[in-house]
Design a protein around this motif. Structure first.
Motif, PDB file in Angstrom:
ATOM      1  N   THR A 260     -57.421  54.100   4.023  1.00  0.00           N
ATOM      2  CA  THR A 260     -58.770  53.569   3.842  1.00  0.00           C
ATOM      3  C   THR A 260     -58.817  52.106   4.263  1.00  0.00           C
ATOM      4  OG1 THR A 260     -59.195  55.087   1.999  1.00  0.00           O
ATOM      5  CG2 THR A 260     -60.599  53.137   2.173  1.00  0.00           C
ATOM      6  N   ARG A 261     -57.811  51.340   3.844  1.00  0.00           N
ATOM      7  CA  ARG A 261     -57.785  49.917   4.199  1.00  0.00           C
ATOM      8  C   ARG A 261     -57.585  49.723   5.699  1.00  0.00           C
ATOM      9  NH1 ARG A 261     -55.232  49.719  -0.958  1.00  0.00           N
ATOM     10  NH2 ARG A 261     -53.144  50.015  -0.094  1.00  0.00           N
ATOM     11  N   SER A 262     -56.679  50.506   6.296  1.00  0.00           N
ATOM     12  CA  SER A 262     -56.444  50.340   7.731  1.00  0.00           C
ATOM     13  C   SER A 262     -57.655  50.796   8.542  1.00  0.00           C
ATOM     14  CB  SER A 262     -55.182  51.105   8.169  1.00  0.00           C
ATOM     15  OG  SER A 262     -55.349  52.506   8.024  1.00  0.00           O
ATOM     16  N   LEU A 263     -58.383  51.806   8.039  1.00  0.00           N
ATOM     17  CA  LEU A 263     -59.591  52.246   8.725  1.00  0.00           C
ATOM     18  C   LEU A 263     -60.636  51.129   8.739  1.00  0.00           C
ATOM     19  CD1 LEU A 263     -61.279  54.420  10.113  1.00  0.00           C
ATOM     20  CD2 LEU A 263     -61.939  55.259   7.841  1.00  0.00           C
ATOM     21  N   LYS A 267     -62.043  49.578  12.213  1.00  0.00           N
ATOM     22  CA  LYS A 267     -63.485  49.679  12.434  1.00  0.00           C
ATOM     23  C   LYS A 267     -64.079  48.300  12.688  1.00  0.00           C
ATOM     24  CE  LYS A 267     -65.131  53.953  10.308  1.00  0.00           C
ATOM     25  NZ  LYS A 267     -65.987  54.516   9.236  1.00  0.00           N
ATOM     26  N   ASN A 268     -63.631  47.319  11.925  1.00  0.00           N
ATOM     27  CA  ASN A 268     -64.112  45.952  12.123  1.00  0.00           C
ATOM     28  C   ASN A 268     -63.711  45.433  13.500  1.00  0.00           C
ATOM     29  OD1 ASN A 268     -65.317  45.776   9.608  1.00  0.00           O
ATOM     30  ND2 ASN A 268     -63.477  44.967   8.617  1.00  0.00           N
ATOM     31  N   ALA A 269     -62.464  45.730  13.893  1.00  0.00           N
ATOM     32  CA  ALA A 269     -61.977  45.257  15.192  1.00  0.00           C
ATOM     33  C   ALA A 269     -62.761  45.900  16.331  1.00  0.00           C
ATOM     34  CB  ALA A 269     -60.489  45.550  15.338  1.00  0.00           C
ATOM     35  N   ILE A 270     -62.930  47.216  16.263  1.00  0.00           N
ATOM     36  CA  ILE A 270     -63.651  47.927  17.322  1.00  0.00           C
ATOM     37  C   ILE A 270     -65.141  47.568  17.291  1.00  0.00           C
ATOM     38  CG2 ILE A 270     -64.321  50.218  18.152  1.00  0.00           C
ATOM     39  CD1 ILE A 270     -61.630  51.254  17.162  1.00  0.00           C
ATOM     40  N   GLY A 271     -65.660  47.348  16.085  1.00  0.00           N
ATOM     41  CA  GLY A 271     -67.060  46.978  15.967  1.00  0.00           C
ATOM     42  C   GLY A 271     -67.359  45.641  16.614  1.00  0.00           C
ATOM     43  N   ASN A 272     -66.377  44.742  16.566  1.00  0.00           N
ATOM     44  CA  ASN A 272     -66.552  43.424  17.179  1.00  0.00           C
ATOM     45  C   ASN A 272     -66.231  43.426  18.670  1.00  0.00           C
ATOM     46  OD1 ASN A 272     -67.293  42.231  14.732  1.00  0.00           O
ATOM     47  ND2 ASN A 272     -65.149  41.895  14.150  1.00  0.00           N
ATOM     48  N   ASP A 273     -65.537  44.444  19.133  1.00  0.00           N
ATOM     49  CA  ASP A 273     -65.172  44.502  20.555  1.00  0.00           C
ATOM     50  C   ASP A 273     -65.060  45.964  20.981  1.00  0.00           C
ATOM     51  OD1 ASP A 273     -64.237  44.207  23.103  1.00  0.00           O
ATOM     52  OD2 ASP A 273     -62.526  42.936  22.594  1.00  0.00           O
ATOM     53  N   GLU A 274     -66.100  46.485  21.571  1.00  0.00           N
ATOM     54  CA  GLU A 274     -66.122  47.895  21.980  1.00  0.00           C
ATOM     55  C   GLU A 274     -65.153  48.189  23.121  1.00  0.00           C
ATOM     56  OE1 GLU A 274     -70.119  48.882  22.894  1.00  0.00           O
ATOM     57  OE2 GLU A 274     -70.805  48.801  20.798  1.00  0.00           O
ATOM     58  N   ASN A 275     -64.579  47.152  23.711  1.00  0.00           N
ATOM     59  CA  ASN A 275     -63.619  47.360  24.796  1.00  0.00           C
ATOM     60  C   ASN A 275     -62.272  47.844  24.285  1.00  0.00           C
ATOM     61  OD1 ASN A 275     -63.369  47.168  27.730  1.00  0.00           O
ATOM     62  ND2 ASN A 275     -61.828  45.592  27.335  1.00  0.00           N
ATOM     63  N   LEU A 276     -62.040  47.744  22.963  1.00  0.00           N
ATOM     64  CA  LEU A 276     -60.789  48.224  22.372  1.00  0.00           C
ATOM     65  C   LEU A 276     -60.891  49.745  22.227  1.00  0.00           C
ATOM     66  CD1 LEU A 276     -60.274  45.494  19.625  1.00  0.00           C
ATOM     67  CD2 LEU A 276     -58.927  45.777  21.717  1.00  0.00           C
ATOM     68  N   GLY A 355     -55.041  66.581   7.177  1.00  0.00           N
ATOM     69  CA  GLY A 355     -55.217  65.142   7.342  1.00  0.00           C
ATOM     70  C   GLY A 355     -55.916  64.763   8.629  1.00  0.00           C
ATOM     71  N   LYS A 356     -56.466  63.539   8.656  1.00  0.00           N
ATOM     72  CA  LYS A 356     -57.125  62.987   9.847  1.00  0.00           C
ATOM     73  C   LYS A 356     -56.374  61.782  10.398  1.00  0.00           C
ATOM     74  CE  LYS A 356     -61.739  64.408   8.293  1.00  0.00           C
ATOM     75  NZ  LYS A 356     -63.109  63.935   7.941  1.00  0.00           N
ATOM     76  N   PHE A 357     -55.753  60.980   9.499  1.00  0.00           N
ATOM     77  CA  PHE A 357     -54.962  59.814   9.891  1.00  0.00           C
ATOM     78  C   PHE A 357     -55.736  58.832  10.779  1.00  0.00           C
ATOM     79  CE2 PHE A 357     -51.773  63.362   9.495  1.00  0.00           C
ATOM     80  CZ  PHE A 357     -51.352  62.999   8.230  1.00  0.00           C
ATOM     81  N   ASN A 358     -57.043  58.738  10.557  1.00  0.00           N
ATOM     82  CA  ASN A 358     -57.902  57.770  11.266  1.00  0.00           C
ATOM     83  C   ASN A 358     -57.995  58.019  12.771  1.00  0.00           C
ATOM     84  OD1 ASN A 358     -58.225  56.559   8.789  1.00  0.00           O
ATOM     85  ND2 ASN A 358     -56.853  54.845   9.203  1.00  0.00           N
ATOM     86  N   GLN A 359     -57.523  59.142  13.253  1.00  0.00           N
ATOM     87  CA  GLN A 359     -57.482  59.362  14.700  1.00  0.00           C
ATOM     88  C   GLN A 359     -58.872  59.590  15.296  1.00  0.00           C
ATOM     89  OE1 GLN A 359     -54.885  62.779  14.823  1.00  0.00           O
ATOM     90  NE2 GLN A 359     -56.573  64.231  14.737  1.00  0.00           N
ATOM     91  N   PHE A 360     -59.879  59.790  14.438  1.00  0.00           N
ATOM     92  CA  PHE A 360     -61.232  60.037  14.925  1.00  0.00           C
ATOM     93  C   PHE A 360     -61.890  58.784  15.494  1.00  0.00           C
ATOM     94  CE2 PHE A 360     -61.069  59.504  10.328  1.00  0.00           C
ATOM     95  CZ  PHE A 360     -61.846  58.367  10.145  1.00  0.00           C
ATOM     96  N   VAL A 361     -61.254  57.616  15.370  1.00  0.00           N
ATOM     97  CA  VAL A 361     -61.868  56.379  15.883  1.00  0.00           C
ATOM     98  C   VAL A 361     -61.850  56.320  17.404  1.00  0.00           C
ATOM     99  CG1 VAL A 361     -61.284  55.100  13.789  1.00  0.00           C
ATOM    100  CG2 VAL A 361     -59.716  55.035  15.745  1.00  0.00           C
ATOM    101  N   SER A 362     -60.972  57.111  18.040  1.00  0.00           N
ATOM    102  CA  SER A 362     -60.890  57.089  19.498  1.00  0.00           C
ATOM    103  C   SER A 362     -60.202  58.345  20.004  1.00  0.00           C
ATOM    104  CB  SER A 362     -60.106  55.859  19.976  1.00  0.00           C
ATOM    105  OG  SER A 362     -59.884  55.911  21.372  1.00  0.00           O
TER     106      SER A 362
END
Length: 400
Positions: A260-263, A267-276, A355-362
């Motif tokens: 949860t914390r790493s997500l 999310k904050n990093a990608i939200g500030n820079d969509e190029n990531l 599990g999902k392991f946050n992989q849905f971010v990209s």
């Protein structure tokens, strides 16, 4: 804040006790009047058997309890799914699951984390400090509190999972350099003038030998996966890729809530820079001391490349993520490039039971386990150099 939490819990406990008192008082009153009014069955005339069951057809209480346990507990659910045609014996089944797959201490800590919040750190394991430590902002911790961390292995990650089996790559799928073509993967569209690779660590405290205390965890950076992430980042940068490496410890003060914390961080990093758009969560594998597969794990823990002992790596897939097919394609391509450049370095792709392991971010996401607690930090460092080269080739091939 702690005083407020304890007061709230006190009110909950008090309310629960009150409800229990009302329940037992009501039960006593009902039973008293019921007994006074009851008549023998014989007084109602001839009895008729409405339903007839053979003894073996009756519902087993153990079976009901097992369904409840498997529904409410991911570890037991995964275990039960793997047992086919088992003769249900509740005690033996639970004992086997706990003995073979779980560390009892860690299991209790993970299932009842609230217990340990009430101990004021008395049930804790001191660890060494590190001047490079970073703590997730979500935790709002004072640095001195890091002496009292409790490390509980992630139960979902500790489940072995199954190695994904794939056919050999055919020669016609290879280009002139011998590197496989990135088939069925959507081309990556990025601005090469800005960073586009994000590396982070959900479990940054995961450490290598010689660290053995605290179930092989430390915040001393030179022995944990943060150093491995530095090496992978440097390798990618040396090959012309823009990288952001986040060195936040998300498993502080415990593993509970790490994802949860790493997500929130990514999310904050990608939200500030969509190029990531390319994301790597770098871990190391954890092999329990009493694991039934430990001898096999030792044999697979390293290989020899250019005369050096090198830790092997694997890629973990969570089957519950909505983009699991795309993530699996990306993982398969990483493995195929690794097999071409350094045969034997990649152990394989591990699909966990859940599990999902946050992989849905990209769709260009990989959870990579470089080495394990059976490897030395030197073996993991050598592996990280090669993994960096592999990932560099992969990113080159999937770009527009």
């Amino acid at each position: 804040m702690n005083t407020k939490v304890y007061r709230t819990r006190f009110y909950y406990v008090l309310f629960a006790l009150f409800c229990m008192f009302i329940f037992f008082l009501g039960s006593t009153i009902v039973m008293k009047y019921f007994k006074d009014d009851v008549k023998p069955i014989a007084d109602y005339g001839e009895s008729v058997e409405v339903f007839s069951f053979e003894k073996h057809d009756r519902i087993d209480k153990s079976e009901i309890l097992l369904k409840i346990i498997s529904t409410s507990n991911s570890s037991m659910s995964a275990f039960l799914k793997g047992e086919k045609g088992i003769d249900i014996n509740l005690y033996e089944l639970i004992r086997k699951n706990l003995r073979d797959t779980l560390n009892i201490d860690n299991y209790i800590k993970a299932q009842f984390p609230a217990i340990f919040t009430l101990t004021d750190g008395k049930i804790s394991t001191p660890i060494s400090k590190d001047k490079d430590i970073k703590v997730s902002k979500d935790d709002n911790l004072d640095i001195q509190q890091l002496e009292d961390l409790i490390f509980v292995e992630d139960l979902m990650e500790s489940e072995e999972g199954e190695f994904f089996q794939e056919n050999e790559i055919k020669s016609e799928n290879l280009n002139l350099e011998g590197i496989p073509v990135a088939q069925n993967i959507k081309k990556l569209e990025i601005n090469k003038e800005k960073p586009y690779v994000l590396i982070y660590h959900t479990h940054g405290t995961e450490a290598y030998l010689p660290v053995v205390q605290n179930t092989c965890h430390t915040i001393e950076k030179k022995y944990n996966v943060l150093t491995i992430g530095d090496i992978v980042s440097e390798s990618l940068e040396n090959n012309g890729h823009g990288v952001v490496h986040i060195t936040t410890y998300h498993d502080s003060p415990s593993y509970n809530g790490s994802y949860t914390r790493s997500l929130n961080t990514i999310k904050n990093a990608i939200g500030n820079d969509e190029n990531l758009k390319v994301v790597f969560d770098i871990h190391r594998d954890g092999i329990p001391e009493n694991a039934s597969y430990k001898s096999k794990a030792v044999k697979q823990s390293k290989t020899v490349i250019d005369g050096k002992d090198v830790a092997t790596f694997s890629i973990v897939i969570g089957p519950d993520s909505p983009n699991v097919d795309e993530v699996l394609k990306f993982a398969k391509y990483i493995k195929s490039v690794s097999d071409t450049l350094y045969p034997g370095l990649c152990k394989g792709i591990i699909i966990k039971p859940s599990g999902k392991f946050n992989q849905f971010v990209s769709n260009y996401y990989a959870l990579i386990e470089i080495g394990s607690n059976l490897n030395t930090i030197e073996e993991a460092q050598e592996s990280a150099k090669l993994v960096g080269k592999i990932l560099s080739v992969v990113i080159d091939k999937v770009q527009e």
